[in-house]
Design an enzyme around this catalytic site. Structure first.
Site, PDB file in Angstrom:
ATOM      1  N   GLU A  73       1.074  -1.075  -0.154  1.00 31.72           N
ATOM      2  CA  GLU A  73      -0.011  -0.104   0.037  1.00 31.72           C
ATOM      3  C   GLU A  73       0.700   1.341   0.337  1.00 31.72           C
ATOM      4  OE1 GLU A  73      -2.344   0.634   3.485  1.00 31.72           O
ATOM      5  OE2 GLU A  73      -3.288   2.147   2.351  1.00 31.72           O
ATOM      6  N   ALA A  78       6.150  11.848  -2.943  1.00 35.48           N
ATOM      7  CA  ALA A  78       5.939  13.324  -3.993  1.00 35.48           C
ATOM      8  C   ALA A  78       6.868  13.553  -3.272  1.00 35.48           C
ATOM      9  CB  ALA A  78       5.571  14.107  -2.210  1.00 35.48           C
ATOM     10  N   ILE A  79       7.029  15.034  -4.358  1.00 37.94           N
ATOM     11  CA  ILE A  79       7.959  15.658  -5.398  1.00 37.94           C
ATOM     12  C   ILE A  79       8.429  16.969  -4.377  1.00 37.94           C
ATOM     13  CG2 ILE A  79       9.775  16.160  -7.322  1.00 37.94           C
ATOM     14  CD1 ILE A  79      10.284  13.138  -6.797  1.00 37.94           C
ATOM     15  N   GLN A  84      10.197  19.362  -9.153  1.00 37.06           N
ATOM     16  CA  GLN A  84       8.515  18.275 -10.108  1.00 37.06           C
ATOM     17  C   GLN A  84       8.632  18.585 -11.706  1.00 37.06           C
ATOM     18  OE1 GLN A  84       5.105  19.562  -8.264  1.00 37.06           O
ATOM     19  NE2 GLN A  84       5.637  18.894  -6.112  1.00 37.06           N
ATOM     20  N   VAL A  85       7.865  17.866 -12.525  1.00 36.17           N
ATOM     21  CA  VAL A  85       7.755  17.438 -13.777  1.00 36.17           C
ATOM     22  C   VAL A  85       9.128  17.622 -14.278  1.00 36.17           C
ATOM     23  CG1 VAL A  85       6.316  18.512 -15.566  1.00 36.17           C
ATOM     24  CG2 VAL A  85       5.741  18.359 -13.419  1.00 36.17           C
ATOM     25  N   LYS A  86      10.223  16.143 -13.474  1.00 34.73           N
ATOM     26  CA  LYS A  86      11.657  16.215 -14.158  1.00 34.73           C
ATOM     27  C   LYS A  86      11.596  15.476 -14.756  1.00 34.73           C
ATOM     28  CE  LYS A  86      13.403  20.996 -12.487  1.00 34.73           C
ATOM     29  NZ  LYS A  86      14.297  21.081 -11.468  1.00 34.73           N
ATOM     30  N   GLY A  87      10.432  14.569 -14.624  1.00 36.59           N
ATOM     31  CA  GLY A  87      11.119  13.058 -15.183  1.00 36.59           C
ATOM     32  C   GLY A  87      11.181  11.652 -13.213  1.00 36.59           C
ATOM     33  N   GLY A  89       9.186  11.997 -11.122  1.00 41.96           N
ATOM     34  CA  GLY A  89       8.422  10.979 -10.086  1.00 41.96           C
ATOM     35  C   GLY A  89       8.381   9.512 -11.011  1.00 41.96           C
ATOM     36  N   ALA A 117      -3.954  13.944  -8.337  1.00 39.88           N
ATOM     37  CA  ALA A 117      -2.565  13.104  -8.419  1.00 39.88           C
ATOM     38  C   ALA A 117      -2.858  11.579  -9.473  1.00 39.88           C
ATOM     39  CB  ALA A 117      -1.622  12.152  -7.572  1.00 39.88           C
TER      40      ALA A 117
HETATM   41  N1  ACO Z   1      -1.305  15.380 -12.797  1.00 34.10           N
HETATM   42  C1  ACO Z   1      -1.338  14.611 -13.983  1.00 34.10           C
HETATM   43  N2  ACO Z   1      -0.310  14.445 -14.231  1.00 34.10           N
HETATM   44  C2  ACO Z   1       0.724  14.315 -13.599  1.00 34.10           C
HETATM   45  C3  ACO Z   1       0.966  15.031 -12.652  1.00 34.10           C
HETATM   46  C4  ACO Z   1      -0.145  14.981 -12.152  1.00 34.10           C
HETATM   47  N3  ACO Z   1      -0.900  15.726 -10.791  1.00 34.10           N
HETATM   48  N4  ACO Z   1       2.041  15.085 -12.457  1.00 34.10           N
HETATM   49  C5  ACO Z   1       2.559  14.836 -13.421  1.00 34.10           C
HETATM   50  N5  ACO Z   1       1.941  14.133 -14.454  1.00 34.10           N
HETATM   51  C6  ACO Z   1       2.671  13.712 -15.146  1.00 34.10           C
HETATM   52  C7  ACO Z   1       4.074  14.395 -15.635  1.00 34.10           C
HETATM   53  O1  ACO Z   1       3.751  15.730 -17.123  1.00 34.10           O
HETATM   54  C8  ACO Z   1       4.638  13.142 -16.645  1.00 34.10           C
HETATM   55  O2  ACO Z   1       4.100  12.595 -17.889  1.00 34.10           O
HETATM   56  P1  ACO Z   1       4.750  12.606 -19.403  1.00 34.10           P
HETATM   57  O3  ACO Z   1       5.075  11.149 -19.030  1.00 34.10           O
HETATM   58  O4  ACO Z   1       3.485  12.373 -20.579  1.00 34.10           O
HETATM   59  O5  ACO Z   1       5.828  14.005 -19.513  1.00 34.10           O
HETATM   60  C9  ACO Z   1       4.552  12.131 -16.209  1.00 34.10           C
HETATM   61  O6  ACO Z   1       3.363  12.148 -14.556  1.00 34.10           O
HETATM   62  C10 ACO Z   1       5.616  11.168 -15.273  1.00 34.10           C
HETATM   63  O7  ACO Z   1       5.564  13.668 -14.274  1.00 34.10           O
HETATM   64  P2  ACO Z   1       7.291  13.550 -13.265  1.00 34.10           P
HETATM   65  O8  ACO Z   1       8.014  14.267 -14.197  1.00 34.10           O
HETATM   66  O9  ACO Z   1       7.534  12.090 -13.727  1.00 34.10           O
HETATM   67  O10 ACO Z   1       6.829  13.990 -11.892  1.00 34.10           O
HETATM   68  P3  ACO Z   1       7.009  14.869 -11.141  1.00 34.10           P
HETATM   69  O11 ACO Z   1       8.342  14.425 -10.714  1.00 34.10           O
HETATM   70  O12 ACO Z   1       6.607  16.040 -10.974  1.00 34.10           O
HETATM   71  O13 ACO Z   1       5.737  13.333 -10.170  1.00 34.10           O
HETATM   72  C11 ACO Z   1       3.900  13.620  -9.135  1.00 34.10           C
HETATM   73  C12 ACO Z   1       4.667  13.576  -9.685  1.00 34.10           C
HETATM   74  C13 ACO Z   1       4.830  13.153  -7.482  1.00 34.10           C
HETATM   75  C14 ACO Z   1       2.729  13.841  -8.787  1.00 34.10           C
HETATM   76  C15 ACO Z   1       4.677  15.283  -7.970  1.00 34.10           C
HETATM   77  O14 ACO Z   1       4.007  15.933  -9.384  1.00 34.10           O
HETATM   78  C16 ACO Z   1       3.998  15.452  -6.615  1.00 34.10           C
HETATM   79  O15 ACO Z   1       5.037  15.380  -6.186  1.00 34.10           O
HETATM   80  N6  ACO Z   1       3.186  16.137  -6.629  1.00 34.10           N
HETATM   81  C17 ACO Z   1       2.288  16.639  -5.799  1.00 34.10           C
HETATM   82  C18 ACO Z   1       2.678  15.967  -4.271  1.00 34.10           C
HETATM   83  C19 ACO Z   1       1.109  14.684  -4.730  1.00 34.10           C
HETATM   84  O16 ACO Z   1       0.133  15.075  -5.335  1.00 34.10           O
HETATM   85  N7  ACO Z   1       1.065  13.877  -4.578  1.00 34.10           N
HETATM   86  C20 ACO Z   1       0.618  12.291  -5.058  1.00 34.10           C
HETATM   87  C21 ACO Z   1      -1.324  12.444  -3.838  1.00 34.10           C
HETATM   88  S1  ACO Z   1      -1.095  10.668  -4.062  1.00 34.10           S
HETATM   89  C22 ACO Z   1      -0.758   9.713  -2.479  1.00 34.10           C
HETATM   90  O17 ACO Z   1       0.028  10.037  -2.254  1.00 34.10           O
HETATM   91  C23 ACO Z   1      -0.683   8.856  -2.421  1.00 34.10           C
END
Ligand code: ACO
Length: 162
Positions: A73, A78-79, A84-87, A89, A117
């Site tokens: 589970e 989070a990043i 964020q959005v640099k890959g 995640g 998310a």
């Molecule tokens: N909604 C839709 N798409 C997203 C989101 C989002 N919130 N965040 C990232 N993506 C997409 C990106 O555009 C990317 O797409 P692509 O491959 O087509 O370019 C893909 O997902 C992966 O992006 P990464 O750059 O690898 O993601 P990132 O490093 O930003 O990490 C994360 C994603 C963890 C959601 C980050 O944005 C974050 O910390 N957000 C705030 C906290 C959050 O919402 N956490 C999840 C809560 S739910 C839980 O914890 C169980």
């Protein structure tokens, strides 16, 4: 840049990273009570996969492996804001899958995803359909209002990391 998986095991360096991760979760998941975040991140039944850059935590995923049920589970993911959005995640999730399969022996992940998310989790192979047998997870994971239950099947052979 490196990816590590640690729990609260008494190691000083691990502790510093876990505290850094807890602070990222507290900031990025404002709807989660801070005490709840600390409790799970420091709980010895939970593990955290973390992205470390120049010895600082950039982000991570805290999860609880249920070895007998072969699923994990995801509690928090989070990043840090400016990375964020640099890959990261995506790479983080791939390291989690590899570790969960090869070290914990898991086949699936479940998580309650925040609405905003869901898109991220879908890109990581999660679905809103739950295919996992209910008796494998019911009673193990806690119900949680503020999110959507999502599932991910871990591929048994795919190399997730290089
Ligand atoms: N909604 C839709 N798409 C997203 C989101 C989002 N919130 N965040 C990232 N993506 C997409 C990106 O555009 C990317 O797409 P692509 O491959 O087509 O370019 C893909 O997902 C992966 O992006 P990464 O750059 O690898 O993601 P990132 O490093 O930003 O990490 C994360 C994603 C963890 C959601 C980050 O944005 C974050 O910390 N957000 C705030 C906290 C959050 O919402 N956490 C999840 C809560 S739910 C839980 O914890 C169980």
């Amino acid at each position: 840049l490196k990816f590590v998986c640690n729990s609260n095991d008494g190691n000083d360096e691990h502790m510093v990273w876990l505290i850094g991760l807890k602070n990222i979760f507290a900031r990025q998941l404002p709807n989660m009570p801070k005490e709840y975040i600390v409790r799970l991140v420091m709980d010895r039944n939970h593990k955290s996969v973390m992205v470390i850059r120049r010895n600082k935590v950039v982000g991570g995923i805290t999860y609880r492996p249920y070895a007998s049920q072969k699923f994990g589970e995801i509690a928090f993911c989070a990043i840090t804001a400016d990375e964020q959005v640099k890959g990261y995640g995506t790479r983080l999730m791939n390291h989690l899958k590899q570790h969960a399969r090869d070290v914990d022996g898991l086949t699936h992940f479940l998580t309650y995803a925040d609405n905003n998310a869901v898109g991220y989790f879908i890109k990581q192979g999660f679905t809103k359909e739950i295919y996992l047998d209910k008796d494998r997870w019911q009673g193990y994971i806690k119900d949680y209002d503020g999110g959507i239950l999502m599932e991910c099947k871990i591929d048994p052979k795919l190399p997730y990391t290089d």
